[in-house]
Write an enzyme that holds these catalytic residues in place. Structure first.
Site, PDB file in Angstrom:
ATOM      1  N   LYS A 116       0.888  -1.174   0.000  1.00 32.44           N
ATOM      2  CA  LYS A 116       0.000   0.000   0.000  1.00 32.44           C
ATOM      3  C   LYS A 116       0.916   1.211   0.000  1.00 32.44           C
ATOM      4  O   LYS A 116       1.370   1.677   1.036  1.00 32.44           O
ATOM      5  CB  LYS A 116      -0.879  -0.013   1.258  1.00 32.44           C
ATOM      6  CG  LYS A 116      -2.207   0.715   1.140  1.00 32.44           C
ATOM      7  CD  LYS A 116      -2.109   2.175   0.740  1.00 32.44           C
ATOM      8  CE  LYS A 116      -1.761   3.097   1.882  1.00 32.44           C
ATOM      9  NZ  LYS A 116      -1.548   4.495   1.414  1.00 32.44           N
ATOM     10  N   GLU A 145       9.573  16.847  14.212  1.00 32.07           N
ATOM     11  CA  GLU A 145      10.104  16.616  12.867  1.00 32.07           C
ATOM     12  C   GLU A 145       9.437  17.605  11.899  1.00 32.07           C
ATOM     13  O   GLU A 145       8.217  17.637  11.787  1.00 32.07           O
ATOM     14  CB  GLU A 145       9.781  15.180  12.446  1.00 32.07           C
ATOM     15  CG  GLU A 145      10.403  14.794  11.135  1.00 32.07           C
ATOM     16  CD  GLU A 145      10.045  13.368  10.725  1.00 32.07           C
ATOM     17  OE1 GLU A 145       8.851  13.013  10.785  1.00 32.07           O
ATOM     18  OE2 GLU A 145      10.958  12.633  10.337  1.00 32.07           O
ATOM     19  N   GLU A 184       9.273   1.921  10.803  1.00 32.31           N
ATOM     20  CA  GLU A 184      10.357   2.868  10.510  1.00 32.31           C
ATOM     21  C   GLU A 184       9.723   4.251  10.535  1.00 32.31           C
ATOM     22  O   GLU A 184       8.999   4.612   9.603  1.00 32.31           O
ATOM     23  CB  GLU A 184      10.967   2.582   9.130  1.00 32.31           C
ATOM     24  CG  GLU A 184      11.671   1.242   9.023  1.00 32.31           C
ATOM     25  CD  GLU A 184      12.978   1.206   9.790  1.00 32.31           C
ATOM     26  OE1 GLU A 184      13.511   2.274  10.126  1.00 32.31           O
ATOM     27  OE2 GLU A 184      13.464   0.100  10.053  1.00 32.31           O
ATOM     28  N   CYS A 242      13.891  11.142   6.625  1.00 31.19           N
ATOM     29  CA  CYS A 242      13.697  10.766   8.029  1.00 31.19           C
ATOM     30  C   CYS A 242      15.011  10.855   8.801  1.00 31.19           C
ATOM     31  O   CYS A 242      15.014  11.155   9.986  1.00 31.19           O
ATOM     32  CB  CYS A 242      13.131   9.355   8.113  1.00 31.19           C
ATOM     33  SG  CYS A 242      14.113   8.172   7.174  1.00 31.19           S
TER      34      CYS A 242
HETATM   35  P1  NAD Z   1       2.336   9.001   6.890  1.00 29.00           P
HETATM   36  O1  NAD Z   1       2.528   8.356   8.229  1.00 29.00           O
HETATM   37  O2  NAD Z   1       1.322  10.051   6.766  1.00 29.00           O
HETATM   38  O3  NAD Z   1       1.930   7.889   5.804  1.00 29.00           O
HETATM   39  C1  NAD Z   1       2.732   6.748   5.560  1.00 29.00           C
HETATM   40  C2  NAD Z   1       1.875   5.684   4.901  1.00 29.00           C
HETATM   41  O4  NAD Z   1       0.888   5.240   5.843  1.00 29.00           O
HETATM   42  C3  NAD Z   1       1.095   6.162   3.672  1.00 29.00           C
HETATM   43  O5  NAD Z   1       1.045   5.127   2.711  1.00 29.00           O
HETATM   44  C4  NAD Z   1      -0.295   6.421   4.250  1.00 29.00           C
HETATM   45  O6  NAD Z   1      -1.320   6.342   3.295  1.00 29.00           O
HETATM   46  C5  NAD Z   1      -0.397   5.292   5.264  1.00 29.00           C
HETATM   47  N1  NAD Z   1      -1.386   5.495   6.334  1.00 29.00           N
HETATM   48  C6  NAD Z   1      -1.908   6.680   6.785  1.00 29.00           C
HETATM   49  N2  NAD Z   1      -2.826   6.434   7.750  1.00 29.00           N
HETATM   50  C7  NAD Z   1      -2.873   5.087   7.926  1.00 29.00           C
HETATM   51  C8  NAD Z   1      -3.622   4.220   8.784  1.00 29.00           C
HETATM   52  N3  NAD Z   1      -4.505   4.695   9.657  1.00 29.00           N
HETATM   53  N4  NAD Z   1      -3.412   2.890   8.707  1.00 29.00           N
HETATM   54  C9  NAD Z   1      -2.509   2.380   7.843  1.00 29.00           C
HETATM   55  N5  NAD Z   1      -1.777   3.148   6.997  1.00 29.00           N
HETATM   56  C10 NAD Z   1      -1.952   4.481   7.041  1.00 29.00           C
HETATM   57  O7  NAD Z   1       3.788   9.483   6.436  1.00 29.00           O
HETATM   58  P2  NAD Z   1       4.171  10.323   5.140  1.00 29.00           P
HETATM   59  O8  NAD Z   1       3.731  11.730   5.355  1.00 29.00           O
HETATM   60  O9  NAD Z   1       3.735   9.587   3.922  1.00 29.00           O
HETATM   61  O10 NAD Z   1       5.779  10.247   5.196  1.00 29.00           O
HETATM   62  C11 NAD Z   1       6.578  11.077   5.992  1.00 29.00           C
HETATM   63  C12 NAD Z   1       6.955  10.395   7.300  1.00 29.00           C
HETATM   64  O11 NAD Z   1       7.613   9.156   7.031  1.00 29.00           O
HETATM   65  C13 NAD Z   1       7.939  11.191   8.127  1.00 29.00           C
HETATM   66  O12 NAD Z   1       7.538  11.179   9.473  1.00 29.00           O
HETATM   67  C14 NAD Z   1       9.248  10.439   7.969  1.00 29.00           C
HETATM   68  O13 NAD Z   1      10.168  10.604   9.020  1.00 29.00           O
HETATM   69  C15 NAD Z   1       8.776   9.049   7.860  1.00 29.00           C
HETATM   70  N6  NAD Z   1       9.803   8.220   7.223  1.00 29.00           N
HETATM   71  C16 NAD Z   1      10.526   7.359   7.986  1.00 29.00           C
HETATM   72  C17 NAD Z   1      11.543   6.600   7.421  1.00 29.00           C
HETATM   73  C18 NAD Z   1      12.372   5.634   8.238  1.00 29.00           C
HETATM   74  O14 NAD Z   1      13.045   4.792   7.646  1.00 29.00           O
HETATM   75  N7  NAD Z   1      12.367   5.710   9.540  1.00 29.00           N
HETATM   76  C19 NAD Z   1      11.799   6.728   6.056  1.00 29.00           C
HETATM   77  C20 NAD Z   1      11.041   7.634   5.302  1.00 29.00           C
HETATM   78  C21 NAD Z   1      10.043   8.361   5.905  1.00 29.00           C
END
Ligand code: NAD
Length: 474
Positions: free
Chosen positions: A169, A378, A244, A278
């Site tokens: 997803k 962040e 992550e 991140c």
């Molecule tokens: P997000 O948490 O908004 O979304 C991530 C994914 O989760 C998307 O596919 C989204 O559609 C899905 N999602 C949202 N609500 C959900 C739910 N209730 N149940 C299941 N899935 C759901 O994050 P984003 O804005 O897409 O990405 C940015 C974030 O990702 C930042 O906080 C960044 O630090 C983090 N990130 C972490 C790493 C790592 O390796 N630690 C790497 C890249 C990004």
């Protein structure tokens, strides 16, 4: 303008059951570049059914076959690398210097995992038992938009190596990039149902996957807030989770560091991937007596960070990914000013001439205290906070005073001293005077302490997340 109205289920591109359509907007000029039809719970369930069927045979496939699939996935992505790079620039705003790293890295994780497969003891005698490593079942892979292709590949490689079948997803705002990736996956010719991909909202498709009783494992990359919801949902059916999540990583400049080298390194660590990383080093800890010198060095180094059209090779920083992200970053810059930090560079608004897109000004705050919002939360944009410290112990204390623990960064003239400090940083990885080679090393794990996550990716550590032990006494 591209229309994406299909998911990839059971080895075929199929029409979406869900009917909500959203626009995909260019971050560079806000024009509509595509439309994607979002899936619903039924699309998610169909994908899980396909993955569950495929698991019966894929879970007992030979390691040689899996190694071959990993090679084919690598080759299929590299065969279309220029297209991946072009779409990453168009849909995400990725700049040349990061695109190549991201796309080649995405393909390379499959080759790295192929090597890891050879090292993994899938059968081992322990006393009177033979301990076997078995795939845990269907894995849901939920990924963000900031490195859309890399994040999917990074999860796909260990899941497939382990013998799991998957439902991906991806972020709903990366549909063009993901469509091309899915075409590559299709071209690689894996058995039907081994990889399924459903576009959709997190609170619809993502939610269904994290609750579904036939999903055994969720690997999630995204924000800490959503990660907590994923973990709560997964608890109901005792799924394994890998999370992550976010970061607020400190970069400690030791008092023996060369100011110009430290400043250049600090901006690379903070502004990489348009500041949407991140692992970004967003808190720069500088010895108090070297503050004036570091400020001058940062201003000098900032001339290398030209903001501009991501399609132009001379641009170091492209736009932020979307309107929400732009507003979020502006809000944090305002908050920093309100809480008393001083702008050394940048500030609110667009760089001159770049009003058409979601371009933010690269921003450096000084006079930041570690209890200010811009040092705690962040931001996910090109915003660096400089915090002064007096002693080495105080620097380590400030670095560790965060709910996050993803990454650490150290600048020093003495790598031995740097290594000693690195061992005191509560983070999954610490880079001393170097950037990026983390992803080049096949076996090195990545992941977070504290609220940056649970579990690890890459190498045997990442592969183990998709395996369970079975001890056989015979
Ligand atoms: P997000 O948490 O908004 O979304 C991530 C994914 O989760 C998307 O596919 C989204 O559609 C899905 N999602 C949202 N609500 C959900 C739910 N209730 N149940 C299941 N899935 C759901 O994050 P984003 O804005 O897409 O990405 C940015 C974030 O990702 C930042 O906080 C960044 O630090 C983090 N990130 C972490 C790493 C790592 O390796 N630690 C790497 C890249 C990004």
């Amino acid at each position: 303008m591209k229309t994406i109205d299909q998911h990839y289920i059971d080895g075929r591109f199929v029409a979406s059951h869900g009917s909500e359509v959203i626009d995909l907007v260019s971050p560079t000029d806000r024009s509509v570049i595509g439309r994607v039809t979002l899936g619903d719970e039924e699309d998610a369930r169909a994908a899980v059914r396909a993955a569950r069927r495929a698991f019966k045979t894929y879970s007992i496939s030979s390691l040689e076959d899996r190694a071959d699939y990993l090679q084919r996935l690598h080759d299929a992505i590299m065969a279309r690398a220029p297209e991946h790079i072009a779409i990453r620039t168009l849909e995400y705003g990725g700049v040349a210097r990061h695109n190549a790293f991201s796309i080649q890295g995405s393909a390379k994780v499959f080759l790295n995992m192929r090597k890891t497969l050879e090292e993994m003891p899938f059968r081992k005698r322990v006393g009177a038992a033979e301990v076997l490593l078995k795939p845990v079942g269907v894995a849901a892979l939920i990924t963000p938009w900031n490195s859309a292709i890399f994040m999917v590949c990074n999860k796909l490689a260990p899941a497939l190596a382990a013998g799991c079948t998957v439902v991906v997803k991806p972020s709903e705002s990366s549909a063009l990039q993901i469509r091309l990736l899915v075409e590559c996956i299709d071209a690689a010719g894996l058995p039907p149902g081994v990889v399924n991909v459903v576009n959709g909202r997190g609170d619809v498709v993502g939610d269904e996957l994290t609750r579904h009783p036939d999903v055994a494992k969720v690997s999630f990359t995204g924000s800490t807030t959503v990660g907590k919801a994923v973990m709560r949902n997964a608890a109901e059916t005792v799924k394994r989770v890998t999370l992550e999540l976010g970061g607020k990583s400190a970069h400690i400049v030791l008092d023996d560091a060369d100011a110009d080298a430290a400043a250049a390194f600090a901006l690379s660590a903070a502004f990489m991937n348009n500041g949407q990383a991140c692992i970004a080093g967003t808190r720069l800890l500088v010895p108090e007596h070297r503050l004036a010198e570091m400020k001058a060095a940062l201003l000098k180094a900032s001339s290398q960070w030209k903001v501009g059209d991501p399609a132009d090779d001379s641009s170091a920083l492209g736009p932020l990914a979307n309107a929400r992200q732009f507003d979020r970053v502006q809000g944090y810059i305002r908050r920093g000013i309100e809480e008393g930090a001083t702008l050394l560079l940048g500030g609110e608004g667009h760089p001159p001439g770049l009003e058409a897109g979601y371009f933010a000004r690269p921003t450096i705050f000084v006079d930041v205290r570690n209890d200010m919002t811009i040092a705690r939360e962040e931001i996910f944009g090109p915003v660096l906070s400089v915090i002064a410290y007096r002693t080495e112990d105080e620097a380590v204390e400030i670095a560790n005073d965060s709910i996050y623990g993803l990454q650490g960064w150290i600048s020093t003239g003495d790598p031995v001293r740097g290594k000693a400090i690195a061992e005191r940083i509560e983070a999954g990885a610490v880079m001393v005077n170097r950037i990026f080679d983390l992803f080049d090393e096949a076996g090195v794990p990545a992941g977070g302490f504290k609220q940056s996550g649970i579990g690890r990716e890459f190498g045997v550590y990442g592969l183990s997340e998709y395996l369970g032990t079975r001890a056989v006494f015979a």
